[in-house]
Design a protein around this motif. Structure first.
Motif: not given
Length: 396
Positions: A8-14, A38-47
């Protein structure tokens, strides 16, 4: 939830960096692009569905995937480690030497060919009528309650497929342990969960009934464990469901604190006689005890009691202080008892000194993940090993 805060922090900062680049200066794109990647990579991890660690801990979960963990993951997937010389797997001499910086395994110019049949060691001394062939690597003690029903069942099924044993942990012998079909080492702790009377003492009749089950191949009496010797384990009330309460015979929703010591014995002689009683009640199945060695004098006193009573366990499992658990007080974990190397050598030498080593097998538990770890522990006096963390990593 807290585990999603980094993403969430990466998404907000991005997002903030993108807005800044549009409103103020294009130089903000140098910050925005890495953050969005990094946010896209985290989203991939989440899905994704292949790696539960990454799904539950997007981005930061990637810090866990080091070489040892990668080797553990490849094992359940069926991958095999290639040999360095390309001519197949060979046996390593069981000896450890010490160099200037670390210990190492001793290689040979003439290694022997390894057998195609998985190695095992027979557990069962003179007092045992139903010995068991133990694999060199087994599932260490993890209780139902500390682990979910699905995790316990998965470990049981893995034990059945891999032809090794699963230690139930001290939380009792649940239906989830039995459903998987794997061989079980039933662990009895200070709370006597699974064979507990109304007053919290040992129920011999219930123990005998459950020990007679064909899935139960050995019985282990827990004196202490690596991360919490001298203290009882704690299961928070939030985890004590109705099913767990029924298995342990405790009130649902209330924190369960295992006693620090056993009620059924207090002296070394009483300990070895209680082990003999458990073996008799179990119909002659291999019976032993587990401990994290603290005082050499105390273990030597137990060995002298074995000689005096003419009774010995079929095995002793040595836990190291480096062992992990969520059931110990945080301030004590890793600070009580001997490390596994010192504990193994102590137990091996003590049993050898009183002439009982030949009939008593030694198990090693603590930080075992690879074949080199197994060989190292065998060199230090163990006959077989148990692993918990590497098994949990294999589960995800």
């Amino acid at each position: 939830m807290r585990r999603f805060l980094p993403l969430l922090l990466v998404w907000v900062l991005g997002t903030g960096a993108v807005l800044a680049s549009l409103a103020r200066s294009p130089w903000w794109w140098t910050v925005a692009v890495p953050l969005l990647a990094a946010a896209c990579l985290g989203g991939r991890d989440l899905l994704q569905r292949r790696r539960p660690v990454l799904r539950n801990h997007p981005l930061v979960g990637r810090l866990r995937y080091r070489p040892e963990r990668a080797a553990v993951r490849r094992g359940p997937a069926g991958a095999r480690e290639p040999s360095g010389d390309g001519v197949g797997v060979r046996a390593v001499p069981v000896r450890v030497a010490h160099g200037p910086d670390d210990e190492y395994l001793v290689s040979s110019l003439r290694p022997v060919e390894a057998s195609e049949e998985p190695p095992s060691v027979r557990v069962g001394g003179p007092g045992c009528t139903r010995p068991y062939d133990m694999a060199l690597l087994n599932v260490s003690a993890m209780s139902f309650g500390a682990l979910s029903a699905r995790a316990v069942l998965a470990l049981s099924r893995g034990a059945e497929l891999g032809r090794f044993a699963q230690d139930t942990g001290e939380g009792g012998l649940s239906e989830h342990h039995l459903r998987g079909g794997g061989d079980l080492v039933w662990e009895i702790g200070t709370g006597y969960f699974g064979c507990r009377d109304a007053d919290g003492g040992f129920d011999a009749r219930e123990f005998a009934d459950k020990a007679a089950l064909p899935e139960v191949r050995c019985v282990s009496l827990k004196l202490s464990q690596g991360a919490s010797p001298g203290t009882g384990g704690v299961l928070p009330g939030v985890k004590v469901s109705a099913e767990i309460a029924r298995e342990r015979k405790v009130p649902a929703g209330e924190t369960v604190v295992s006693p620090a010591a056993h009620r059924e014995f207090a002296t070394p002689r009483e300990l070895v006689l209680f082990v003999a009683r458990l073996r008799e009640l179990a119909g002659g199945k291999p019976t032993g005890f587990k401990l994290c060695v603290g005082s050499r004098q105390e273990f030597l006193a137990v060995c002298r009691a074995m000689v005096a009573e003419g009774v010995a366990p079929d095995f002793v499992v040595v836990d190291g202080s480096e062992g992990g658990t969520g059931a110990a007080p945080a301030g004590l974990a890793g600070h009580l008892g001997m490390r596994l190397t010192e504990g193994l050598i102590t137990v091996h030498n003590a049993l050898t000194g009183v002439g009982l080593r030949g009939g008593v097998r030694i198990g090693a538990s603590g930080g075992v993940a690879t074949g080199a770890d197994i060989v190292r522990r065998l060199a230090q006096g163990a006959d077989y090993t148990n692993a918990a963390r590497s098994m949990m990593r294999a589960l995800g």
